[in-house]
Scaffold this motif. Sequence first.
Motif, PDB file in Angstrom:
ATOM      1  N   THR A 194       0.770  -1.154  -0.003  1.00  0.00           N
ATOM      2  CA  THR A 194      -0.014  -0.007  -0.110  1.00  0.00           C
ATOM      3  C   THR A 194       0.806   1.205  -0.020  1.00  0.00           C
ATOM      4  OG1 THR A 194      -0.245  -0.262   2.281  1.00  0.00           O
ATOM      5  CG2 THR A 194      -1.946  -1.069   0.961  1.00  0.00           C
ATOM      6  N   SER A 195       0.520   2.352  -0.312  1.00  0.00           N
ATOM      7  CA  SER A 195       0.921   3.587  -0.818  1.00  0.00           C
ATOM      8  C   SER A 195       0.649   4.607   0.167  1.00  0.00           C
ATOM      9  CB  SER A 195       0.637   4.182  -2.184  1.00  0.00           C
ATOM     10  OG  SER A 195       1.204   5.296  -2.472  1.00  0.00           O
ATOM     11  N   LEU A 196       1.692   5.483   0.293  1.00  0.00           N
ATOM     12  CA  LEU A 196       1.255   6.770   1.361  1.00  0.00           C
ATOM     13  C   LEU A 196       0.493   7.837   0.554  1.00  0.00           C
ATOM     14  CD1 LEU A 196       1.694   8.466   3.941  1.00  0.00           C
ATOM     15  CD2 LEU A 196       3.716   9.138   3.059  1.00  0.00           C
ATOM     16  N   HIS A 197       0.658   7.841  -0.912  1.00  0.00           N
ATOM     17  CA  HIS A 197      -0.300   8.665  -1.940  1.00  0.00           C
ATOM     18  C   HIS A 197      -1.671   8.234  -1.946  1.00  0.00           C
ATOM     19  CE1 HIS A 197      -0.390  11.841  -4.511  1.00  0.00           C
ATOM     20  NE2 HIS A 197      -0.922  11.091  -5.355  1.00  0.00           N
ATOM     21  N   GLY A 198      -1.893   6.910  -1.496  1.00  0.00           N
ATOM     22  CA  GLY A 198      -3.244   6.361  -1.666  1.00  0.00           C
ATOM     23  C   GLY A 198      -3.659   5.855  -0.120  1.00  0.00           C
ATOM     24  N   ALA A 199      -3.727   4.720  -0.049  1.00  0.00           N
ATOM     25  CA  ALA A 199      -4.100   3.965   1.140  1.00  0.00           C
ATOM     26  C   ALA A 199      -4.056   4.458   2.612  1.00  0.00           C
ATOM     27  CB  ALA A 199      -4.233   2.445   1.155  1.00  0.00           C
ATOM     28  N   TRP A 200      -2.798   5.015   2.459  1.00  0.00           N
ATOM     29  CA  TRP A 200      -2.204   5.478   3.874  1.00  0.00           C
ATOM     30  C   TRP A 200      -2.265   7.106   3.870  1.00  0.00           C
ATOM     31  CZ3 TRP A 200      -1.811   4.039   8.608  1.00  0.00           C
ATOM     32  CH2 TRP A 200      -1.368   2.596   8.705  1.00  0.00           C
ATOM     33  N   SER A 201      -2.767   7.758   2.847  1.00  0.00           N
ATOM     34  CA  SER A 201      -3.074   9.287   2.979  1.00  0.00           C
ATOM     35  C   SER A 201      -3.897   9.806   4.147  1.00  0.00           C
ATOM     36  CB  SER A 201      -3.488   9.711   1.564  1.00  0.00           C
ATOM     37  OG  SER A 201      -3.619  11.097   1.452  1.00  0.00           O
ATOM     38  N   ALA A 202      -3.466  10.770   4.748  1.00  0.00           N
ATOM     39  CA  ALA A 202      -4.318  11.463   5.762  1.00  0.00           C
ATOM     40  C   ALA A 202      -5.062  12.427   5.221  1.00  0.00           C
ATOM     41  CB  ALA A 202      -3.228  12.332   6.690  1.00  0.00           C
ATOM     42  N   ASN A 203      -5.030  12.521   3.820  1.00  0.00           N
ATOM     43  CA  ASN A 203      -6.345  13.462   3.247  1.00  0.00           C
ATOM     44  C   ASN A 203      -6.646  12.190   1.925  1.00  0.00           C
ATOM     45  OD1 ASN A 203      -5.778  15.838   4.591  1.00  0.00           O
ATOM     46  ND2 ASN A 203      -3.746  15.663   3.497  1.00  0.00           N
ATOM     47  N   TRP A 204      -7.186  11.175   2.175  1.00  0.00           N
ATOM     48  CA  TRP A 204      -7.552  10.325   1.204  1.00  0.00           C
ATOM     49  C   TRP A 204      -8.660  10.679   0.485  1.00  0.00           C
ATOM     50  CZ3 TRP A 204     -11.776   7.544  -0.229  1.00  0.00           C
ATOM     51  CH2 TRP A 204     -11.639   6.376  -1.132  1.00  0.00           C
ATOM     52  N   THR A 205      -8.544  10.658  -0.737  1.00  0.00           N
ATOM     53  CA  THR A 205      -9.545  10.615  -1.966  1.00  0.00           C
ATOM     54  C   THR A 205      -9.605   9.240  -2.602  1.00  0.00           C
ATOM     55  OG1 THR A 205      -8.428  11.793  -3.703  1.00  0.00           O
ATOM     56  CG2 THR A 205      -9.135  13.103  -1.953  1.00  0.00           C
ATOM     57  N   GLN A 206     -10.597   9.126  -3.186  1.00  0.00           N
ATOM     58  CA  GLN A 206     -10.821   7.896  -4.367  1.00  0.00           C
ATOM     59  C   GLN A 206      -9.894   8.243  -5.359  1.00  0.00           C
ATOM     60  OE1 GLN A 206     -12.857   4.870  -3.379  1.00  0.00           O
ATOM     61  NE2 GLN A 206     -11.320   4.585  -4.981  1.00  0.00           N
ATOM     62  N   GLU A 207      -9.857   9.383  -5.859  1.00  0.00           N
ATOM     63  CA  GLU A 207      -9.020   9.765  -7.073  1.00  0.00           C
ATOM     64  C   GLU A 207      -7.705   9.199  -6.794  1.00  0.00           C
ATOM     65  OE1 GLU A 207      -7.860  13.602  -9.886  1.00  0.00           O
ATOM     66  OE2 GLU A 207      -9.103  13.695  -8.099  1.00  0.00           O
ATOM     67  N   LYS A 208      -7.184   9.745  -5.671  1.00  0.00           N
ATOM     68  CA  LYS A 208      -5.628   9.388  -5.314  1.00  0.00           C
ATOM     69  C   LYS A 208      -5.505   7.915  -5.017  1.00  0.00           C
ATOM     70  CE  LYS A 208      -5.107  12.287  -1.738  1.00  0.00           C
ATOM     71  NZ  LYS A 208      -4.299  12.856  -0.781  1.00  0.00           N
TER      72      LYS A 208
ATOM     73  N   THR B  97      15.607   6.550  -4.372  1.00  0.00           N
ATOM     74  CA  THR B  97      16.518   7.423  -3.789  1.00  0.00           C
ATOM     75  C   THR B  97      15.624   8.808  -3.616  1.00  0.00           C
ATOM     76  OG1 THR B  97      18.362   6.861  -5.348  1.00  0.00           O
ATOM     77  CG2 THR B  97      18.159   9.169  -4.955  1.00  0.00           C
ATOM     78  N   ILE B  98      14.536   9.032  -4.215  1.00  0.00           N
ATOM     79  CA  ILE B  98      13.587  10.345  -3.841  1.00  0.00           C
ATOM     80  C   ILE B  98      13.146  10.082  -2.614  1.00  0.00           C
ATOM     81  CG2 ILE B  98      11.627  11.368  -4.507  1.00  0.00           C
ATOM     82  CD1 ILE B  98      12.546  11.048  -7.426  1.00  0.00           C
ATOM     83  N   VAL B  99      12.413   8.747  -2.350  1.00  0.00           N
ATOM     84  CA  VAL B  99      11.971   8.483  -1.202  1.00  0.00           C
ATOM     85  C   VAL B  99      12.842   8.507   0.140  1.00  0.00           C
ATOM     86  CG1 VAL B  99      10.357   6.631   0.037  1.00  0.00           C
ATOM     87  CG2 VAL B  99       9.873   7.204  -2.357  1.00  0.00           C
ATOM     88  N   ARG B 100      13.965   7.843  -0.064  1.00  0.00           N
ATOM     89  CA  ARG B 100      14.810   7.933   0.904  1.00  0.00           C
ATOM     90  C   ARG B 100      15.276   9.316   1.224  1.00  0.00           C
ATOM     91  NH1 ARG B 100      18.205   3.579   2.282  1.00  0.00           N
ATOM     92  NH2 ARG B 100      20.024   4.723   2.132  1.00  0.00           N
ATOM     93  N   LYS B 101      15.642  10.067   0.561  1.00  0.00           N
ATOM     94  CA  LYS B 101      15.863  11.386   0.496  1.00  0.00           C
ATOM     95  C   LYS B 101      14.813  12.177   1.361  1.00  0.00           C
ATOM     96  CE  LYS B 101      18.359  15.238   0.516  1.00  0.00           C
ATOM     97  NZ  LYS B 101      19.572  15.292   1.454  1.00  0.00           N
TER      98      LYS B 101
ATOM     99  N   LEU C 221       5.039  10.169  -9.626  1.00  0.00           N
ATOM    100  CA  LEU C 221       4.134  11.003  -8.879  1.00  0.00           C
ATOM    101  C   LEU C 221       4.105  10.685  -7.400  1.00  0.00           C
ATOM    102  CD1 LEU C 221       1.245  12.797  -8.602  1.00  0.00           C
ATOM    103  CD2 LEU C 221       0.115  10.381  -9.110  1.00  0.00           C
ATOM    104  N   LYS C 222       4.088   9.186  -7.140  1.00  0.00           N
ATOM    105  CA  LYS C 222       4.066   9.160  -5.388  1.00  0.00           C
ATOM    106  C   LYS C 222       5.467   9.292  -5.109  1.00  0.00           C
ATOM    107  CE  LYS C 222       2.917   4.631  -6.530  1.00  0.00           C
ATOM    108  NZ  LYS C 222       2.359   3.182  -6.357  1.00  0.00           N
TER     109      LYS C 222
END
Length: 296
Positions: free
Chosen positions: A123-137, A236-240, A192-193
């Motif tokens: 699962t993704s922080l951009h999607g399922a774990w988002s604190a501002n969840w939307t169906q679109e995300k 690399t992007i996520v680790r940073k 994107l994520k």
Amino acid sequence: MQTKTKFIGFFLLLFILFGYAQKNTVKVILLAGQSNIQGHGDYDLLEDSVKQRIQKIAHRVYLSTSDNSKIEPKPLSYYTQNDRRGKYNFQHHFGPEIFVGLTMAEAYPNQQFLLIKKAVGGTSLHGAWSANWTQEKANVSEIGAERKALQLYKAHLKNIESNLNRLKQDGKSYQIIGLAWMQGEADTNSQLKANNYQQNLENLIAAYRAELGKLDFPFVIGQINVLPRKYKQGPTIVRKAMETVANKDTNVALIKTSTNPSWLDYPKHSDNIHYNTEGQKRLGTDFGKRLIEFIK
């Protein structure tokens, strides 16, 4: 002399009452993320001496993994998973909670602990774990109808609330001392994520703090070290992003990991993604040590 004796007696009583209150306050630890928080260590491979240490503290360290208020927390132990896909040849799995609980309990031998965990693999922080969840995300972030419907932050809050209410009903006080976060592998797979990971992580930390009413609430991040897959720059992007969030906030700690595929720091299974028995042991121990540092 009599006044002095009364004075000493008064402070002795306060000391005893304070110690009693501390002993009867349940320390609550939150764990959240995806498959490496869910955990795929093989409990049966642990040394007998380690299992004995776990069994010795299990009566005062409980684990809740359900947002169903009717399911009570269980003493710290493994969970059983039948391997239908043939990925693992064992059934008794554990995540970092085992060694988080063991590390904390041995550091505080008279303390009760409750660990509240929410984890779903892939699962993704951009999607399922988002604190501002939307169906679109969720639609652009998750794979499969089941994951697209998940709202894991809200589910974790529901689990936390039901557990805290149970403690209140039992006449127990509690103190939430921090959250262990191990997630991000799924967010490395797309531009994107990955590019939004830092903001999404900051939003999540702020949301937990606001919900719990603790603006200095400690957050311990396990740094992902997955190999590049669909989006080569993703890891690399996520680790940073994780490093940046930790460097900006004194109440956020980072467990740094190596990207060397020998995985000597936190050993992995042959899939190069999931920490094995020794990897989970080290990860949980380090989570526990960081949380202890925040308490001190």
